[in-house]
Design a protein around this motif. Sequence first.
Motif, PDB file in Angstrom:
ATOM      1  N   ALA A  27      38.871 -27.048  42.492  1.00 30.50           N
ATOM      2  CA  ALA A  27      39.061 -27.894  43.660  1.00 30.50           C
ATOM      3  C   ALA A  27      40.518 -27.823  44.074  1.00 30.50           C
ATOM      4  O   ALA A  27      41.416 -27.784  43.235  1.00 30.50           O
ATOM      5  CB  ALA A  27      38.669 -29.333  43.363  1.00 30.50           C
TER       6      ALA A  27
ATOM      7  N   ARG B  68      36.327 -25.418  46.082  1.00 27.84           N
ATOM      8  CA  ARG B  68      36.048 -26.576  46.927  1.00 27.84           C
ATOM      9  C   ARG B  68      37.368 -27.084  47.497  1.00 27.84           C
ATOM     10  O   ARG B  68      38.300 -27.379  46.750  1.00 27.84           O
ATOM     11  CB  ARG B  68      35.355 -27.675  46.122  1.00 27.84           C
ATOM     12  CG  ARG B  68      34.951 -28.908  46.959  1.00 27.84           C
ATOM     13  CD  ARG B  68      34.172 -29.887  46.107  1.00 27.84           C
ATOM     14  NE  ARG B  68      32.913 -29.290  45.668  1.00 27.84           N
ATOM     15  CZ  ARG B  68      32.191 -29.753  44.652  1.00 27.84           C
ATOM     16  NH1 ARG B  68      32.613 -30.811  43.956  1.00 27.84           N
ATOM     17  NH2 ARG B  68      31.052 -29.176  44.322  1.00 27.84           N
TER      18      ARG B  68
ATOM     19  N   LEU C 104      39.396 -29.984  49.364  1.00 34.40           N
ATOM     20  CA  LEU C 104      39.336 -31.421  49.604  1.00 34.40           C
ATOM     21  C   LEU C 104      40.465 -31.815  50.549  1.00 34.40           C
ATOM     22  O   LEU C 104      41.642 -31.587  50.260  1.00 34.40           O
ATOM     23  CB  LEU C 104      39.473 -32.192  48.287  1.00 34.40           C
ATOM     24  CG  LEU C 104      38.499 -31.806  47.170  1.00 34.40           C
ATOM     25  CD1 LEU C 104      38.814 -32.598  45.902  1.00 34.40           C
ATOM     26  CD2 LEU C 104      37.058 -32.035  47.599  1.00 34.40           C
TER      27      LEU C 104
ATOM     28  N   ARG D 212      37.824 -32.064  57.690  1.00 39.52           N
ATOM     29  CA  ARG D 212      37.316 -30.703  57.514  1.00 39.52           C
ATOM     30  C   ARG D 212      37.808 -29.831  58.667  1.00 39.52           C
ATOM     31  O   ARG D 212      37.812 -30.264  59.817  1.00 39.52           O
ATOM     32  CB  ARG D 212      35.789 -30.708  57.491  1.00 39.52           C
ATOM     33  CG  ARG D 212      35.183 -31.428  56.292  1.00 39.52           C
ATOM     34  CD  ARG D 212      33.670 -31.336  56.328  1.00 39.52           C
ATOM     35  NE  ARG D 212      33.051 -32.076  55.247  1.00 39.52           N
ATOM     36  CZ  ARG D 212      31.746 -32.150  55.048  1.00 39.52           C
ATOM     37  NH1 ARG D 212      30.925 -31.515  55.897  1.00 39.52           N
ATOM     38  NH2 ARG D 212      31.253 -32.836  54.050  1.00 39.52           N
TER      39      ARG D 212
ATOM     40  N   ASP E 176      33.539 -24.379  49.816  1.00 34.73           N
ATOM     41  CA  ASP E 176      32.849 -25.638  50.046  1.00 34.73           C
ATOM     42  C   ASP E 176      33.874 -26.663  50.530  1.00 34.73           C
ATOM     43  O   ASP E 176      34.700 -27.146  49.759  1.00 34.73           O
ATOM     44  CB  ASP E 176      32.197 -26.108  48.735  1.00 34.73           C
ATOM     45  CG  ASP E 176      31.508 -27.450  48.871  1.00 34.73           C
ATOM     46  OD1 ASP E 176      31.263 -27.889  50.005  1.00 34.73           O
ATOM     47  OD2 ASP E 176      31.218 -28.069  47.819  1.00 34.73           O
ATOM     48  N   TYR E 177      33.850 -26.970  51.822  1.00 34.19           N
ATOM     49  CA  TYR E 177      34.811 -27.901  52.393  1.00 34.19           C
ATOM     50  C   TYR E 177      34.247 -29.321  52.347  1.00 34.19           C
ATOM     51  O   TYR E 177      33.153 -29.583  52.855  1.00 34.19           O
ATOM     52  CB  TYR E 177      35.152 -27.512  53.830  1.00 34.19           C
ATOM     53  CG  TYR E 177      36.070 -26.313  53.913  1.00 34.19           C
ATOM     54  CD1 TYR E 177      37.451 -26.463  53.874  1.00 34.19           C
ATOM     55  CD2 TYR E 177      35.546 -25.023  54.006  1.00 34.19           C
ATOM     56  CE1 TYR E 177      38.293 -25.361  53.937  1.00 34.19           C
ATOM     57  CE2 TYR E 177      36.385 -23.914  54.064  1.00 34.19           C
ATOM     58  CZ  TYR E 177      37.750 -24.095  54.027  1.00 34.19           C
ATOM     59  OH  TYR E 177      38.584 -23.003  54.081  1.00 34.19           O
ATOM     60  N   ARG E 178      35.002 -30.233  51.740  1.00 39.38           N
ATOM     61  CA  ARG E 178      34.579 -31.623  51.626  1.00 39.38           C
ATOM     62  C   ARG E 178      35.656 -32.545  52.194  1.00 39.38           C
ATOM     63  O   ARG E 178      36.846 -32.303  52.023  1.00 39.38           O
ATOM     64  CB  ARG E 178      34.349 -31.997  50.155  1.00 39.38           C
ATOM     65  CG  ARG E 178      33.320 -31.163  49.416  1.00 39.38           C
ATOM     66  CD  ARG E 178      31.902 -31.563  49.747  1.00 39.38           C
ATOM     67  NE  ARG E 178      30.944 -30.849  48.915  1.00 39.38           N
ATOM     68  CZ  ARG E 178      30.452 -31.331  47.771  1.00 39.38           C
ATOM     69  NH1 ARG E 178      30.836 -32.531  47.329  1.00 39.38           N
ATOM     70  NH2 ARG E 178      29.584 -30.622  47.066  1.00 39.38           N
ATOM     71  N   GLN E 179      35.223 -33.610  52.832  1.00 42.90           N
ATOM     72  CA  GLN E 179      36.156 -34.622  53.312  1.00 42.90           C
ATOM     73  C   GLN E 179      36.424 -35.591  52.174  1.00 42.90           C
ATOM     74  O   GLN E 179      35.505 -36.210  51.623  1.00 42.90           O
ATOM     75  CB  GLN E 179      35.553 -35.355  54.513  1.00 42.90           C
ATOM     76  CG  GLN E 179      36.532 -36.266  55.228  1.00 42.90           C
ATOM     77  CD  GLN E 179      35.986 -36.761  56.559  1.00 42.90           C
ATOM     78  OE1 GLN E 179      34.965 -36.263  57.034  1.00 42.90           O
ATOM     79  NE2 GLN E 179      36.652 -37.726  57.159  1.00 42.90           N
ATOM     80  N   ALA E 180      37.676 -35.735  51.790  1.00 38.32           N
ATOM     81  CA  ALA E 180      38.054 -36.618  50.696  1.00 38.32           C
ATOM     82  C   ALA E 180      39.442 -37.169  50.965  1.00 38.32           C
ATOM     83  O   ALA E 180      40.378 -36.416  51.229  1.00 38.32           O
ATOM     84  CB  ALA E 180      38.026 -35.872  49.366  1.00 38.32           C
TER      85      ALA E 180
ATOM     86  N   GLY F 195      35.152 -40.447  49.591  1.00 33.78           N
ATOM     87  CA  GLY F 195      34.708 -39.080  49.383  1.00 33.78           C
ATOM     88  C   GLY F 195      35.273 -38.395  48.153  1.00 33.78           C
ATOM     89  O   GLY F 195      34.895 -37.252  47.855  1.00 33.78           O
TER      90      GLY F 195
ATOM     91  N   ALA G 167      32.613 -37.855  45.004  1.00 29.85           N
ATOM     92  CA  ALA G 167      31.661 -36.796  45.324  1.00 29.85           C
ATOM     93  C   ALA G 167      32.357 -35.446  45.374  1.00 29.85           C
ATOM     94  O   ALA G 167      31.807 -34.426  44.942  1.00 29.85           O
ATOM     95  CB  ALA G 167      30.987 -37.089  46.664  1.00 29.85           C
ATOM     96  N   GLY G 168      33.586 -35.430  45.881  1.00 31.42           N
ATOM     97  CA  GLY G 168      34.316 -34.175  45.988  1.00 31.42           C
ATOM     98  C   GLY G 168      34.676 -33.569  44.643  1.00 31.42           C
ATOM     99  O   GLY G 168      34.876 -32.351  44.542  1.00 31.42           O
TER     100      GLY G 168
END
Length: 264
Positions: A5, A29, A31, A35, A46-50, A57, A60-61
């Motif tokens: 990450a 990933r 974070l 995004r 894998d782009y996640r909003q955190a 977020g 989950a991230g």
Amino acid sequence: MVMIAVAGGTGLAGRAVVEHAVAAGHQVRSLSRHRPAGGKRVAGVDYRQADFHSGEGVSAGLEDVDCLIETLDARSGAALRSLPVMSVSVLAAAEAAGVARCVLLTIVRAGECPAGYYQAQAARALSYEGAAMPTTVVFCTQFHNLLAGIFAGGAKVGLVPAFKGVSIQPIATADVARVLVEEALVGGTERKSVHIGGPAVTTMKDLAQVWKTATGSKAMVTVMPLPGAFGAFLRAGKNLVPEHTVGTVGFGDWLAARSGVGTA
């Protein structure tokens, strides 16, 4: 397959880390608070909003993440003041998620410079060095991008600034990314510190001339003083680590590889 990450994976250094990790065959990933648009994404990531400030977020991230690289950054104002707290939040969240190692990117000898940005970077490093979980702090010299930005900014008014008595050891973000990923994959439970710098220590005046030649700028390379504590820090060479050269891409090579370098 290892899941890496990258906190701040859409920024300058973070994107370089993402690109290198994907190319090396790892699951990645990114974070970040927002995004990126589809055209700005790296394929396979894998782009996640955190948001490590609010915590939204983050849990989950960090699910199924093996190691985390923090490249979060801020330059001024409230965002800069909160940056050390963000690093504390990153460490707490990573430990709660069972992440095996956290890696922080920061600046060489930041604690010896009174400038606010450097002091914030030093505070982050202290949090990592005192963390309960395995960490690595990567102390790095200045990026090629920063130096080019200074030169380009000055060239807009006809002067390429070169601070008197100052040498720089600039490094490519690609070289920094390689080290960060390597450190993220280190096993064991110890806490580590690593110092890295670019391939050469060069006077700022000579680097300014390299930039001028590479860009075809008509601006004049101008040597000028840099007063105050920050100037003293640079003239003392505290921004340099010639004994820890790991970079392979010189400033001139980096400029040659870029397209659309601004001129003035």
